[in-house]
Design a protein around this motif. Structure first.
Motif, PDB file in Angstrom:
ATOM      1  N   LEU A 161     -69.865  23.535  -3.161  1.00 36.84           N
ATOM      2  CA  LEU A 161     -69.619  24.543  -4.202  1.00 36.84           C
ATOM      3  C   LEU A 161     -68.806  25.712  -3.661  1.00 36.84           C
ATOM      4  N   GLU A 162     -69.114  26.129  -2.420  1.00 36.73           N
ATOM      5  CA  GLU A 162     -68.366  27.228  -1.827  1.00 36.73           C
ATOM      6  C   GLU A 162     -66.906  26.846  -1.632  1.00 36.73           C
ATOM      7  N   HIS A 163     -66.710  25.589  -1.164  1.00 36.90           N
ATOM      8  CA  HIS A 163     -65.346  25.113  -0.983  1.00 36.90           C
ATOM      9  C   HIS A 163     -64.588  25.105  -2.320  1.00 36.90           C
ATOM     10  N   LYS A 164     -65.267  24.618  -3.343  1.00 42.19           N
ATOM     11  CA  LYS A 164     -64.627  24.588  -4.657  1.00 42.19           C
ATOM     12  C   LYS A 164     -64.391  25.991  -5.195  1.00 42.19           C
ATOM     13  N   ARG A 165     -65.349  26.924  -4.875  1.00 44.60           N
ATOM     14  CA  ARG A 165     -65.144  28.302  -5.330  1.00 44.60           C
ATOM     15  C   ARG A 165     -63.897  28.903  -4.714  1.00 44.60           C
ATOM     16  N   ARG A 166     -63.712  28.651  -3.368  1.00 47.62           N
ATOM     17  CA  ARG A 166     -62.520  29.173  -2.702  1.00 47.62           C
ATOM     18  C   ARG A 166     -61.249  28.540  -3.262  1.00 47.62           C
ATOM     19  N   GLU A 167     -61.316  27.240  -3.535  1.00 52.68           N
ATOM     20  CA  GLU A 167     -60.147  26.583  -4.129  1.00 52.68           C
ATOM     21  C   GLU A 167     -59.845  27.156  -5.514  1.00 52.68           C
ATOM     22  N   LEU A 168     -60.917  27.431  -6.263  1.00 54.67           N
ATOM     23  CA  LEU A 168     -60.718  28.010  -7.602  1.00 54.67           C
ATOM     24  C   LEU A 168     -60.114  29.401  -7.520  1.00 54.67           C
ATOM     25  N   GLU A 169     -60.590  30.199  -6.550  1.00 57.98           N
ATOM     26  CA  GLU A 169     -60.018  31.540  -6.388  1.00 57.98           C
ATOM     27  C   GLU A 169     -58.539  31.459  -6.016  1.00 57.98           C
ATOM     28  N   ARG A 170     -58.224  30.516  -5.091  1.00 61.66           N
ATOM     29  CA  ARG A 170     -56.830  30.358  -4.702  1.00 61.66           C
ATOM     30  C   ARG A 170     -55.978  29.899  -5.886  1.00 61.66           C
ATOM     31  N   ALA A 171     -56.541  28.981  -6.660  1.00 59.48           N
ATOM     32  CA  ALA A 171     -55.798  28.533  -7.848  1.00 59.48           C
ATOM     33  C   ALA A 171     -55.607  29.670  -8.841  1.00 59.48           C
ATOM     34  N   ASN A 172     -56.649  30.512  -8.993  1.00 58.69           N
ATOM     35  CA  ASN A 172     -56.527  31.664  -9.898  1.00 58.69           C
ATOM     36  C   ASN A 172     -55.458  32.633  -9.429  1.00 58.69           C
ATOM     37  N   GLU A 173     -55.401  32.849  -8.112  1.00 56.13           N
ATOM     38  CA  GLU A 173     -54.378  33.748  -7.566  1.00 56.13           C
ATOM     39  C   GLU A 173     -52.980  33.186  -7.829  1.00 56.13           C
ATOM     40  N   GLU A 174     -52.842  31.864  -7.580  1.00 57.73           N
ATOM     41  CA  GLU A 174     -51.540  31.247  -7.844  1.00 57.73           C
ATOM     42  C   GLU A 174     -51.184  31.334  -9.333  1.00 57.73           C
ATOM     43  N   LEU A 175     -52.209  31.130 -10.175  1.00 61.35           N
ATOM     44  CA  LEU A 175     -51.967  31.221 -11.619  1.00 61.35           C
ATOM     45  C   LEU A 175     -51.569  32.629 -12.027  1.00 61.35           C
ATOM     46  N   GLU A 176     -52.231  33.632 -11.413  1.00 59.16           N
ATOM     47  CA  GLU A 176     -51.864  35.016 -11.733  1.00 59.16           C
ATOM     48  C   GLU A 176     -50.433  35.314 -11.315  1.00 59.16           C
ATOM     49  N   ASP A 177     -50.059  34.799 -10.089  1.00 57.30           N
ATOM     50  CA  ASP A 177     -48.677  34.997  -9.651  1.00 57.30           C
ATOM     51  C   ASP A 177     -47.701  34.331 -10.625  1.00 57.30           C
ATOM     52  N   THR A 178     -48.069  33.109 -11.029  1.00 51.58           N
ATOM     53  CA  THR A 178     -47.202  32.400 -11.976  1.00 51.58           C
ATOM     54  C   THR A 178     -47.113  33.150 -13.299  1.00 51.58           C
ATOM     55  N   ASN A 179     -48.270  33.652 -13.761  1.00 50.12           N
ATOM     56  CA  ASN A 179     -48.272  34.402 -15.022  1.00 50.12           C
ATOM     57  C   ASN A 179     -47.412  35.645 -14.939  1.00 50.12           C
ATOM     58  N   ARG A 180     -47.510  36.333 -13.762  1.00 51.10           N
ATOM     59  CA  ARG A 180     -46.669  37.532 -13.602  1.00 51.10           C
ATOM     60  C   ARG A 180     -45.190  37.163 -13.649  1.00 51.10           C
ATOM     61  N   GLY A 181     -44.848  36.021 -12.989  1.00 53.11           N
ATOM     62  CA  GLY A 181     -43.452  35.579 -13.037  1.00 53.11           C
ATOM     63  C   GLY A 181     -43.018  35.204 -14.443  1.00 53.11           C
ATOM     64  N   VAL A 182     -43.922  34.498 -15.163  1.00 51.30           N
ATOM     65  CA  VAL A 182     -43.607  34.104 -16.536  1.00 51.30           C
ATOM     66  C   VAL A 182     -43.430  35.337 -17.423  1.00 51.30           C
ATOM     67  N   LEU A 183     -44.339  36.321 -17.241  1.00 55.22           N
ATOM     68  CA  LEU A 183     -44.228  37.546 -18.041  1.00 55.22           C
ATOM     69  C   LEU A 183     -42.931  38.280 -17.750  1.00 55.22           C
ATOM     70  N   ALA A 184     -42.569  38.328 -16.446  1.00 59.24           N
ATOM     71  CA  ALA A 184     -41.319  38.996 -16.096  1.00 59.24           C
ATOM     72  C   ALA A 184     -40.127  38.261 -16.704  1.00 59.24           C
ATOM     73  N   LEU A 185     -40.151  36.912 -16.597  1.00 58.20           N
ATOM     74  CA  LEU A 185     -39.059  36.131 -17.175  1.00 58.20           C
ATOM     75  C   LEU A 185     -39.026  36.288 -18.691  1.00 58.20           C
ATOM     76  N   TYR A 186     -40.209  36.277 -19.323  1.00 60.98           N
ATOM     77  CA  TYR A 186     -40.276  36.447 -20.777  1.00 60.98           C
ATOM     78  C   TYR A 186     -39.701  37.798 -21.197  1.00 60.98           C
ATOM     79  N   LYS A 187     -40.045  38.839 -20.426  1.00 61.81           N
ATOM     80  CA  LYS A 187     -39.515  40.173 -20.748  1.00 61.81           C
ATOM     81  C   LYS A 187     -38.002  40.200 -20.595  1.00 61.81           C
ATOM     82  N   GLU A 188     -37.528  39.550 -19.505  1.00 63.73           N
ATOM     83  CA  GLU A 188     -36.083  39.527 -19.284  1.00 63.73           C
ATOM     84  C   GLU A 188     -35.374  38.778 -20.415  1.00 63.73           C
ATOM     85  N   LEU A 189     -35.957  37.612 -20.777  1.00 61.84           N
ATOM     86  CA  LEU A 189     -35.357  36.843 -21.867  1.00 61.84           C
ATOM     87  C   LEU A 189     -35.443  37.591 -23.196  1.00 61.84           C
ATOM     88  N   SER A 190     -36.569  38.269 -23.420  1.00 60.30           N
ATOM     89  CA  SER A 190     -36.721  39.043 -24.657  1.00 60.30           C
ATOM     90  C   SER A 190     -35.681  40.146 -24.735  1.00 60.30           C
TER      91      SER A 190
END
Length: 585
Positions: free
Chosen positions: A166-195
């Motif tokens: 469970l701890e291993h999966k929790r760390r993997e989930l946190e890492r995935a969340n961080e990557e998702l947040e980075d991706t979301n920030r990039g998507v938001l920046a791209l969306y703003k630029e495109l908008s």
């Protein structure tokens, strides 16, 4: 899966007290591992057996556990628990088993009961073979049963492994969340630029549309101003030019004061120039009307033979040399053409006059051929021809092809554009084929049209002639909606008197009218100069007989009394207009 498939017993044991529950848990884990289930499934099987076994021990029953391997398309591990007595199969332990396993089947009888606990093999995992099953049995037979402390240690080890997982999966989930947040920030920046870019583009598009609207309005206003200018200038020029032409003709008439040869020559030059100028003014006015959309076709039956005779007479003075012949082919069969005759004459006159202007020798020929529901007028000449790069430009307003004959040919460059515009108004098209030095062929393609294309003009006075009150009433009901006024007569003599006194715009005449027959009344009408062009519909009974020939000869349409309806009356009126125009021409 069904429990009635082939089953193989692996091992069994008896559960009497709490210590046996620990043994049951361990046995469940061992069997699951031996048959190839993974660690998570081993824990699920062991936990389910432990909780159900504890529920049975608490109810003081002795339970037999049989571990079975089920083969077949859906292999599974089944643990059958059987007891003597009556037990309750509800509670936390039973709920845990139902949650962890694929199936829990309970059967409770009067003094005995069983429960089958089932865990399916994962997809792609095969159960042991026959030889493997013997190995599993041997392995289970030599395993020490151990004690409760050993089982507790095993449980703790399982818990630790689960916590680590469970701890291993929790760390993997946190890492995935961080990557998702980075991706979301990039998507938001791209969306703003495109908008931002889209907003800028939209702003530009809106500005462009606004500019286009302004330009369109300006072009429309300029076009309307040009049309008004042409119309006004044409009207203003037409009156004085007509006066000049009229005065020069008065000077040249035989009864006028005598003129010297030089004066007569000068007057003829003035008359020729005035006539040319008047033709140009009329062309400008007609083009302005066509561009403004005020020209509307007035379809009518066209007598082409009569039209061609008129064209020959009108164009013969334009032949400047005896080396050029104007040939208008006779029609072997008169096609049933319904179109605007005035517009058709203008088109053909323009095409023929152009051919005569630019033909030095040979002929200018007009021919007609019928193709399905179309009629093709072909004007072919043996003139100087038109270069290929000028074929499209000749249909531009005011454009004139430079050539050695142009200086001596009066014109504005409006003839062909005007002719093509009229052809479009008539539902047709104008095409050109030409070779320099060989000649030009222009084809006017028009729909034949039908009698239904002829509009019903406003009927002022309609005269109904019928001796039968009921029949006359039926006609009055239909014609009354089309005419401003309806006059009635009950016999032939009254009909002639009413027609002479009122000069009707339409007559419905009963074929069997009293005192004078319908044919006699129609004959008198066609002999009267004031009534010869009045459309007549002859109303007949069921047997038309010889009336059809008489009506055709005297320029009338027929209507069967039993078929009187709004549609048939309108159709008969159209046919009456066609018939009277045909005979009157």
């Amino acid at each position: 899966m069904g429990l009635d498939e082939v089953r193989t017993d692996l091992t069994r044991m008896t559960i009497r007290d709490e210590s046996d529950v620990f043994q049951l848990r361990g046995k469940g884990r061992q069997v699951a591992a031996a048959v190839g289930l993974d660690g998570q499934d081993q824990i699920r099987v062991a936990t389910a057996l432990s909780d159900v076994g504890r529920e049975l021990v608490r109810q003081s029953v002795v339970t037999t556990a049989v571990f079975t391997l089920v083969a077949g398309p859906s292999p599974a591990l089944v643990v059958d628990l059987g007891w003597t007595g009556v037990v309750t199969t509800t509670g936390p332990g039973w709920n845990t088993a139902r949650m962890l396993l694929h199936d829990v089947r309970v059967e409770q009888h009067a003094h005995t009961g069983t429960v089958a606990l089932l865990r399916n093999f994962p997809v792609g995992v095969l159960p042991p073979s026959s030889a493997g099953i013997d190995g599993v049995r041997r392995e289970l037979g030599i395993v020490n049963e151990g004690n409760a402390l050993d089982e507790l240690r095993a449980q703790n080890q399982e818990l630790l492994e689960t916590l680590e997982d469970l701890e291993h999966k929790r760390r993997e989930l946190e890492r995935a969340n961080e990557e998702l947040e980075d991706t979301n920030r990039g998507v938001l920046a791209l969306y703003k630029e495109l908008s931002d870019e889209l907003e800028q583009t939209n702003t530009g598009v809106v500005a462009l549309y606004a500019e286009l609207d302004v330009k369109t309005t300006q072009l429309r206003e300029a076009g309307e101003a040009r049309t008004r200018f042409w119309s006004n200038i044409s009207h203003e020029l037409r009156t004085p030019v007509n006066s000049v032409v009229g005065l020069t003709r008065l000077l040249a008439v035989p009864g006028a004061d005598p003129l010297t040869d030089e004066q007569r020559r000068q007057v003829e030059l003035i008359n020729d120039s005035g006539t040319t100028l008047l033709a140009l003014v009329n062309e400008l006015l007609d083009t302005a009307k066509a561009e403004s959309g005020s020209l509307r076709p007035r379809p009518a039956p066209v007598d082409l033979n009569y039209m061609f005779v008129q064209l020959r007479g009108a164009l013969r003075p334009m032949i400047r040399t005896s080396r050029v012949e104007l040939v208008v082919e006779d029609l072997p069969v008169q096609p049933a053409l319904v179109t605007d005759p005035t517009m058709l004459v203008r088109i053909l006159r323009n095409l023929l006059s152009n051919g005569l202007k630019f033909t030095e020798s040979g002929e200018v020929r007009l021919s007609v051929r019928e193709e399905g529901d179309r009629l093709r007028f072909v004007v072919a000449d043996t003139g100087i021809g038109i270069p290929a790069d000028e074929h499209d430009r000749v249909f531009e307003e005011f454009h004139q092809v430079p050539n050695r004959l142009q200086a001596g040919a009066a014109g504005t460059g409006l003839g062909l554009p005007y002719a093509r515009r009229l052809a479009g108004i008539l539902g047709g098209d104008l095409s050109l084929r030409s070779t320099p030095g060989e000649g030009t062929e222009i084809v006017l393609d028009l729909p034949l049209g039908t009698i239904d294309d002829i509009p019903l003009t406003s009927i002022g006075i309609a005269l109904l002639v019928d001796g039968d009150d009921e029949s006359r009433g039926r006609l009055r009901a239909e014609v009354g909606t089309l005419a401003d006024d309806v006059v009635e007569a009950k016999d032939g003599r009254a009909a002639l008197s009413a027609a002479t006194g009122t000069r009707p715009d339409l007559i419905f005449l009963d074929a069997d009218t009293p005192l004078m027959s319908g044919v006699e009344v129609l004959t008198v009408l066609r002999q009267d100069p004031t009534l010869v062009r009045v459309p007549v519909v002859v109303v007949c009974g069921g047997d038309i007989g010889g009336m059809e020939l008489a009506a055709s000869t005297l320029g009338a349409a027929l209507l069967t009394r039993s078929l009187i309806s709004p549609e048939s009356v309108r159709q008969a009126i159209r046919e009456a207009h066609v018939a009277v125009r045909r005979t009157a021409s």
